[in-house]
Design a protein around this motif. Structure first.
Motif, PDB file in Angstrom:
ATOM      1  N   VAL D 107      19.468 -19.224 -20.679  1.00  0.00           N
ATOM      2  CA  VAL D 107      19.041 -20.472 -20.033  1.00  0.00           C
ATOM      3  C   VAL D 107      19.537 -21.674 -20.850  1.00  0.00           C
ATOM      4  N   ILE D 108      19.403 -21.581 -22.163  1.00  0.00           N
ATOM      5  CA  ILE D 108      19.893 -22.676 -23.017  1.00  0.00           C
ATOM      6  C   ILE D 108      21.395 -22.886 -22.791  1.00  0.00           C
ATOM      7  N   ALA D 109      22.152 -21.799 -22.734  1.00  0.00           N
ATOM      8  CA  ALA D 109      23.605 -21.904 -22.541  1.00  0.00           C
ATOM      9  C   ALA D 109      23.935 -22.493 -21.174  1.00  0.00           C
ATOM     10  N   MET D 110      23.197 -22.050 -20.158  1.00  0.00           N
ATOM     11  CA  MET D 110      23.427 -22.544 -18.801  1.00  0.00           C
ATOM     12  C   MET D 110      23.121 -24.034 -18.712  1.00  0.00           C
ATOM     13  N   ALA D 111      21.984 -24.418 -19.264  1.00  0.00           N
ATOM     14  CA  ALA D 111      21.591 -25.832 -19.226  1.00  0.00           C
ATOM     15  C   ALA D 111      22.596 -26.683 -19.996  1.00  0.00           C
ATOM     16  N   SER D 112      23.052 -26.173 -21.118  1.00  0.00           N
ATOM     17  CA  SER D 112      24.001 -26.959 -21.929  1.00  0.00           C
ATOM     18  C   SER D 112      25.273 -27.240 -21.148  1.00  0.00           C
ATOM     19  N   GLN D 113      25.706 -26.237 -20.398  1.00  0.00           N
ATOM     20  CA  GLN D 113      26.941 -26.460 -19.666  1.00  0.00           C
ATOM     21  C   GLN D 113      26.749 -27.328 -18.428  1.00  0.00           C
ATOM     22  N   THR D 114      25.653 -27.178 -17.713  1.00  0.00           N
ATOM     23  CA  THR D 114      25.474 -28.048 -16.537  1.00  0.00           C
ATOM     24  C   THR D 114      25.093 -29.466 -16.963  1.00  0.00           C
TER      25      THR D 114
ATOM     26  N   LEU E 104      39.767 -30.131 -17.735  1.00  0.00           N
ATOM     27  CA  LEU E 104      39.066 -30.839 -18.822  1.00  0.00           C
ATOM     28  C   LEU E 104      37.568 -30.549 -18.745  1.00  0.00           C
ATOM     29  N   LEU E 105      37.013 -30.677 -17.547  1.00  0.00           N
ATOM     30  CA  LEU E 105      35.573 -30.453 -17.394  1.00  0.00           C
ATOM     31  C   LEU E 105      35.197 -28.997 -17.664  1.00  0.00           C
ATOM     32  N   SER E 106      36.066 -28.085 -17.274  1.00  0.00           N
ATOM     33  CA  SER E 106      35.770 -26.671 -17.536  1.00  0.00           C
ATOM     34  C   SER E 106      35.747 -26.366 -19.029  1.00  0.00           C
ATOM     35  N   VAL E 107      36.670 -26.974 -19.765  1.00  0.00           N
ATOM     36  CA  VAL E 107      36.665 -26.747 -21.221  1.00  0.00           C
ATOM     37  C   VAL E 107      35.428 -27.382 -21.848  1.00  0.00           C
ATOM     38  N   ILE E 108      35.084 -28.592 -21.421  1.00  0.00           N
ATOM     39  CA  ILE E 108      33.872 -29.247 -21.946  1.00  0.00           C
ATOM     40  C   ILE E 108      32.639 -28.385 -21.655  1.00  0.00           C
ATOM     41  N   ALA E 109      32.553 -27.864 -20.447  1.00  0.00           N
ATOM     42  CA  ALA E 109      31.398 -27.040 -20.067  1.00  0.00           C
ATOM     43  C   ALA E 109      31.353 -25.747 -20.888  1.00  0.00           C
ATOM     44  N   MET E 110      32.512 -25.143 -21.064  1.00  0.00           N
ATOM     45  CA  MET E 110      32.584 -23.893 -21.840  1.00  0.00           C
ATOM     46  C   MET E 110      32.186 -24.140 -23.290  1.00  0.00           C
ATOM     47  N   ALA E 111      32.751 -25.184 -23.869  1.00  0.00           N
ATOM     48  CA  ALA E 111      32.437 -25.498 -25.269  1.00  0.00           C
ATOM     49  C   ALA E 111      30.951 -25.809 -25.429  1.00  0.00           C
ATOM     50  N   SER E 112      30.396 -26.546 -24.471  1.00  0.00           N
ATOM     51  CA  SER E 112      28.979 -26.908 -24.569  1.00  0.00           C
ATOM     52  C   SER E 112      28.100 -25.669 -24.587  1.00  0.00           C
TER      53      SER E 112
ATOM     54  N   THR F  49      30.439 -14.569 -20.814  1.00  0.00           N
ATOM     55  CA  THR F  49      31.048 -15.592 -21.677  1.00  0.00           C
ATOM     56  C   THR F  49      32.522 -15.269 -21.918  1.00  0.00           C
ATOM     57  N   TRP F  50      32.801 -14.017 -22.223  1.00  0.00           N
ATOM     58  CA  TRP F  50      34.180 -13.610 -22.499  1.00  0.00           C
ATOM     59  C   TRP F  50      35.071 -13.761 -21.255  1.00  0.00           C
ATOM     60  N   GLU F  51      34.557 -13.357 -20.102  1.00  0.00           N
ATOM     61  CA  GLU F  51      35.350 -13.466 -18.868  1.00  0.00           C
ATOM     62  C   GLU F  51      35.653 -14.927 -18.538  1.00  0.00           C
ATOM     63  N   ARG F  52      34.627 -15.757 -18.597  1.00  0.00           N
ATOM     64  CA  ARG F  52      34.813 -17.161 -18.245  1.00  0.00           C
ATOM     65  C   ARG F  52      35.710 -17.865 -19.266  1.00  0.00           C
ATOM     66  N   LEU F  53      35.563 -17.516 -20.518  1.00  0.00           N
ATOM     67  CA  LEU F  53      36.380 -18.143 -21.558  1.00  0.00           C
ATOM     68  C   LEU F  53      37.863 -17.912 -21.299  1.00  0.00           C
ATOM     69  N   ILE F  70      40.459 -30.162 -27.232  1.00  0.00           N
ATOM     70  CA  ILE F  70      39.268 -30.636 -26.520  1.00  0.00           C
ATOM     71  C   ILE F  70      38.042 -29.838 -26.965  1.00  0.00           C
ATOM     72  N   TYR F  71      38.244 -28.546 -27.154  1.00  0.00           N
ATOM     73  CA  TYR F  71      37.140 -27.661 -27.593  1.00  0.00           C
ATOM     74  C   TYR F  71      36.634 -28.089 -28.965  1.00  0.00           C
ATOM     75  N   VAL F  72      37.566 -28.389 -29.872  1.00  0.00           N
ATOM     76  CA  VAL F  72      37.173 -28.859 -31.203  1.00  0.00           C
ATOM     77  C   VAL F  72      36.394 -30.168 -31.089  1.00  0.00           C
ATOM     78  N   ALA F  73      36.880 -31.073 -30.245  1.00  0.00           N
ATOM     79  CA  ALA F  73      36.237 -32.385 -30.097  1.00  0.00           C
ATOM     80  C   ALA F  73      34.785 -32.241 -29.636  1.00  0.00           C
ATOM     81  N   VAL F  74      34.553 -31.390 -28.642  1.00  0.00           N
ATOM     82  CA  VAL F  74      33.188 -31.175 -28.150  1.00  0.00           C
ATOM     83  C   VAL F  74      32.327 -30.540 -29.247  1.00  0.00           C
TER      84      VAL F  74
END
Lengths: 131, 131, 131, 131, 131, 131
Positions: D107-114, E104-112, F49-53, F70-74
């Protein structure tokens, strides 16, 4: 729009209204700002927050204006729009001049950028800072 | 461990070493702390940061100790461990007493909690705060 | 104003519209909220987010209301206004009472302040917490 | 390393030691964790934090385990390493199973991304969420 | 509403107006956006920010569009609404396509989300990442 | 120390081990880094996580190196130490030069400071940014 209605005096419970009255008396104003009216749904939280706030912001080793400047700085870093507005207004009311405001913002900006650089570089803490 | 090696004086480029020397001269110490040694990989960033830092932290409408307190507050809110250590040490060196430190932390704690409450409640800004 | 237009059903691509239809079917409502209409510009992201959200928020070892409370807490800490509104509304729809809401906010406020204090003090983790 | 020494019982002032004793009595343990020993430099903050923590985390409309899960979520979002460790340990002590822990993190991961997506898209709040 | 009035050209001091003029000349537009008009209360901060921004965002080892994408990513993570809008607009002006925006948004979401997971799990850094 | 044990291949469940094997195959290495070993307690989260990454970080309208920047920046803005280390290492492996690293950090620093200034000033978004 808030996530809960802002309670008028008529809508607030007796314990919440007592806090409203104390705010009015201590601040010597008739105005109770929106933060307290939103918190009034939980009188225990309202009362605990108001009581602690008075202790924390009272004159002490740091003067009240310095405390307001710190409050603004934290509010900016946490991205709280309401808090930035309310505590910037409070700082002005306590004597913050435009020059002080400018310097406050410069320190916040400087800290924000060196915080990011130190985190990006993962700089290890110097031994002498923890001695 | 940092993400880049900390550069010794011998490893730093001439422009970076010139900044190291200026830090030593202005601070009247032989010690150059890790932050600058990590930044030295990019002499333009190193120089820009050091120059601006001196302007921002100089005495002005706010005194240098107050500026350090604000710096600590931002660093805490941003969760920068290195910065919390280095600027807490700097604040002590500039005269922060244990009482001041305690009050600084109380204001930071208070602001952190009311920031969260105002955000959770999405409190609308009172008109009088923006007048 | 969003940074991209919110797509109507007519404007959305076929894959995006299929997700809209699935949202309507699963939630038993005609309404598709703005978040999904903004995400619809990238049907792959829209679909991946919607699919994973359903898995994560389904009943499991934690019940759906508890999951919504956690969602609100993260959204507050991250300062996401849209998310605070949408997940507070979702929590109410799943049975969050005013008392629960008040307690949720009290825990968020408490955590926010002790997070700040622990960071400001750089408290080392007790061995027993990592055993 | 903390920014202040962790106070032993012998080093703590009488009011701080009284809080240590109350922590031991209420938690039925001899152990006082580092957070309180760091806070003990400011007995007023120590006492206020401990008193409010007990009220907030007591059983109410939400049970204590749910409150710990929310506490962990906020601590993760705020990036407080000490708090993540101490409250994850507390949640386990109150009955958090590995399945619950996994769902909490999901849930934390999902919320962080949305949260990030909604902020990046600057999605306007739907009217129905504020009705 | 800003916390200070946005200064028109007529209201700005001579040094601030000189920066406005330089912005117009360098950007080949008559328009000076609100950020600079708010900063104009502190001409030293205005000038330092504008000068450094030009250096940082100029073509170099990274091209200006990539730099704008990074700028948007940081602004999203920091929750700065103004900055998300202004730098998303700047990225579009520099050639960001809808496909790039989506990625860009997908990477931000993934990183978050992985940032949150790594923090929640307090994953220790692998030796090979710091070699 | 992590909040859960890092699982070896022998300790991981069959579905988790299958993800480990896929990581090894796709990355053409025997090494599985700590993040995945910590996530392995929840094979569904590990797999998702692995699939989406892989989808998100694949070449597309943006090249993989730009995505890593971008990943580093976030990760820096979110203060995730593990993520800063692992994605800085990944960026280097994908061709980030010291010059690129320096420019990345300069943009992150610049954005961090203007984010703070725009928030402190509560600058209203210019109409043209939302057109």
């Amino acid at each position: 729009m808030p996530t809960v209605p802002l309670l008028t005096d008529a809508e607030a419970s007796a314990p919440a209204r007592a806090v409203f009255d104390d705010i009015r008396a201590k601040r010597q104003t008739d105005y109770v700002n929106n933060f307290w009216r939103a918190l009034a749904h939980d009188p225990a939280q309202l009362s605990a927050t108001w009581e602690r706030l008075q202790q924390v912001m009272a004159p002490g080793a740091l003067d009240p204006l310095v405390k307001e400047l710190i409050y603004v700085a934290v509010s900016v870093a946490n991205g709280c729009s309401y808090c930035v507005h309310s505590h910037t207004a409070a700082a002005k009311a306590k004597g913050m001049t435009p020059e002080m405001h400018g310097e406050l913002l410069s320190v916040i900006a400087m800290a924000s950028q060196t915080n990011a650089l130190a985190t990006a570089l993962q700089v290890p803490t110097d031994d002498r800072f923890t001695a």
